[in-house]
Design a protein around this motif. Sequence first.
Motif, PDB file in Angstrom:
ATOM      1  N   ARG A  21       0.842  -1.211   0.000  1.00 33.84           N
ATOM      2  CA  ARG A  21       0.000   0.000   0.000  1.00 33.84           C
ATOM      3  C   ARG A  21       0.875   1.259   0.000  1.00 33.84           C
ATOM      4  N   ARG A  22       1.959   1.228   0.801  1.00 31.41           N
ATOM      5  CA  ARG A  22       2.829   2.429   0.855  1.00 31.41           C
ATOM      6  C   ARG A  22       3.532   2.652  -0.478  1.00 31.41           C
ATOM      7  N   TRP A  73      10.043   2.795  -6.226  1.00 34.74           N
ATOM      8  CA  TRP A  73       9.852   2.448  -4.807  1.00 34.74           C
ATOM      9  C   TRP A  73       9.945   0.953  -4.558  1.00 34.74           C
ATOM     10  N   SER A 114       2.465   1.873  -3.390  1.00 38.06           N
ATOM     11  CA  SER A 114       1.480   2.400  -4.321  1.00 38.06           C
ATOM     12  C   SER A 114       1.224   3.893  -4.046  1.00 38.06           C
ATOM     13  N   ASP A 115       1.142   4.240  -2.783  1.00 41.01           N
ATOM     14  CA  ASP A 115       0.929   5.637  -2.388  1.00 41.01           C
ATOM     15  C   ASP A 115       2.128   6.503  -2.807  1.00 41.01           C
ATOM     16  N   HIS A 116       3.339   6.036  -2.540  1.00 39.74           N
ATOM     17  CA  HIS A 116       4.537   6.816  -2.906  1.00 39.74           C
ATOM     18  C   HIS A 116       4.635   6.976  -4.424  1.00 39.74           C
ATOM     19  N   ARG A 117       4.288   5.924  -5.149  1.00 40.78           N
ATOM     20  CA  ARG A 117       4.341   5.984  -6.625  1.00 40.78           C
ATOM     21  C   ARG A 117       3.446   7.110  -7.144  1.00 40.78           C
ATOM     22  N   ALA A 118       2.257   7.225  -6.521  1.00 35.45           N
ATOM     23  CA  ALA A 118       1.302   8.230  -6.982  1.00 35.45           C
ATOM     24  C   ALA A 118       1.825   9.642  -6.731  1.00 35.45           C
ATOM     25  N   ARG A 119       2.598   9.812  -5.655  1.00 36.84           N
ATOM     26  CA  ARG A 119       3.034  11.170  -5.295  1.00 36.84           C
ATOM     27  C   ARG A 119       4.447  11.490  -5.756  1.00 36.84           C
ATOM     28  N   HIS A 120       5.295  10.475  -5.831  1.00 37.49           N
ATOM     29  CA  HIS A 120       6.710  10.697  -6.172  1.00 37.49           C
ATOM     30  C   HIS A 120       7.097   9.672  -7.233  1.00 37.49           C
ATOM     31  N   GLY A 121       6.601   9.912  -8.451  1.00 38.11           N
ATOM     32  CA  GLY A 121       6.726   8.908  -9.510  1.00 38.11           C
ATOM     33  C   GLY A 121       8.134   8.714 -10.047  1.00 38.11           C
TER      34      GLY A 121
END
Length: 235
Positions: free
Chosen positions: A127-128, A141, A130-137
């Motif tokens: 989940r983290r 990650w 996926s979240d980091h990918r969305a914000r810091h592509g």
Amino acid sequence: MLQRILPHCVAVAEARDDPPEARLYPEEAALVSRAEDGRRREFTTVRHCARQAMARLGVPTGPVLPGRHGAPRWPGRTVGSLTHCDGYRGAALARDTDVLMLGIDAERHAPLPPGILEAIALPQELRRVSDHRARHGAVHWDRLLFSAKEAVYKAWNPHTGQRLEFEEADIAFDPDAGTFTARLLAPPPAQLLAPPPAQLPAPPTGAPALPDRLDGRWTVDEGLILTAIAVPTPR
Ligand SMILES: CC(C)(COP(=O)(O)OP(=O)(O)OC[C@H]1O[C@@H](n2cnc3c(N)ncnc32)[C@H](O)[C@@H]1OP(=O)(O)O)[C@@H](O)C(=O)NCCC(=O)NCCS
């Protein structure tokens, strides 16, 4: 790059290619006499780096041979770690009065092959990521998570003698601070292989206390991911 993510009490040395002057001690050379060329080159250069780190730390240089579970054995009262990947070799070494556990890892900054992330990550780590990918592509990650787990293992295993499975460390990154924490989910080993440094007071229970969380740093630059953990020796 390594010094950016390690405290100054840790001596580091790095190489981006394989210098022709790098040499092995005979007992080291015997270990790679039948290895393929790439393995022999990374093994040789990373030991060249290790000796540079020894010299920087002010300890006598010598061979670095594998010990239990393949962990490098270090001279005297030092702790260290080695890493190599395509286009990078790195060594880190510290006195055990400064650092209790040390682990470093380098990876090419590229996605993991399909299926690997799912094999190494806990549900909350997925989940983290996926979240980091969305914000810091711009950061891979999945590969960073893998690298952090390898650094955790390299810090943990030589100190405890204990194997650690991928699902036994729960890693969370701070994308802005360049830090991560690894919550250790493995039961603590009954007995440490490495005795605690002599100057440490004896723990009240007789069992040396082990941290249940390791703090690390990470960086992505020059096509590489580097992760590092240096646990300070309690004073
Ligand atoms: C040992 C291991 C961590 C090496 O990592 P890697 O990314 O494949 O390779 P690197 O090039 O970064 O590091 C290799 C170096 O690690 C060091 N190493 C090997 N076994 C080690 C151990 N048990 N403890 C500490 N360092 C070790 C060695 O110095 C080796 O270099 P050398 O063979 O030239 O001496 C990895 O192969 C492994 O076995 N992983 C499974 C365990 C694991 O990671 N669990 C996850 C826990 S969360």
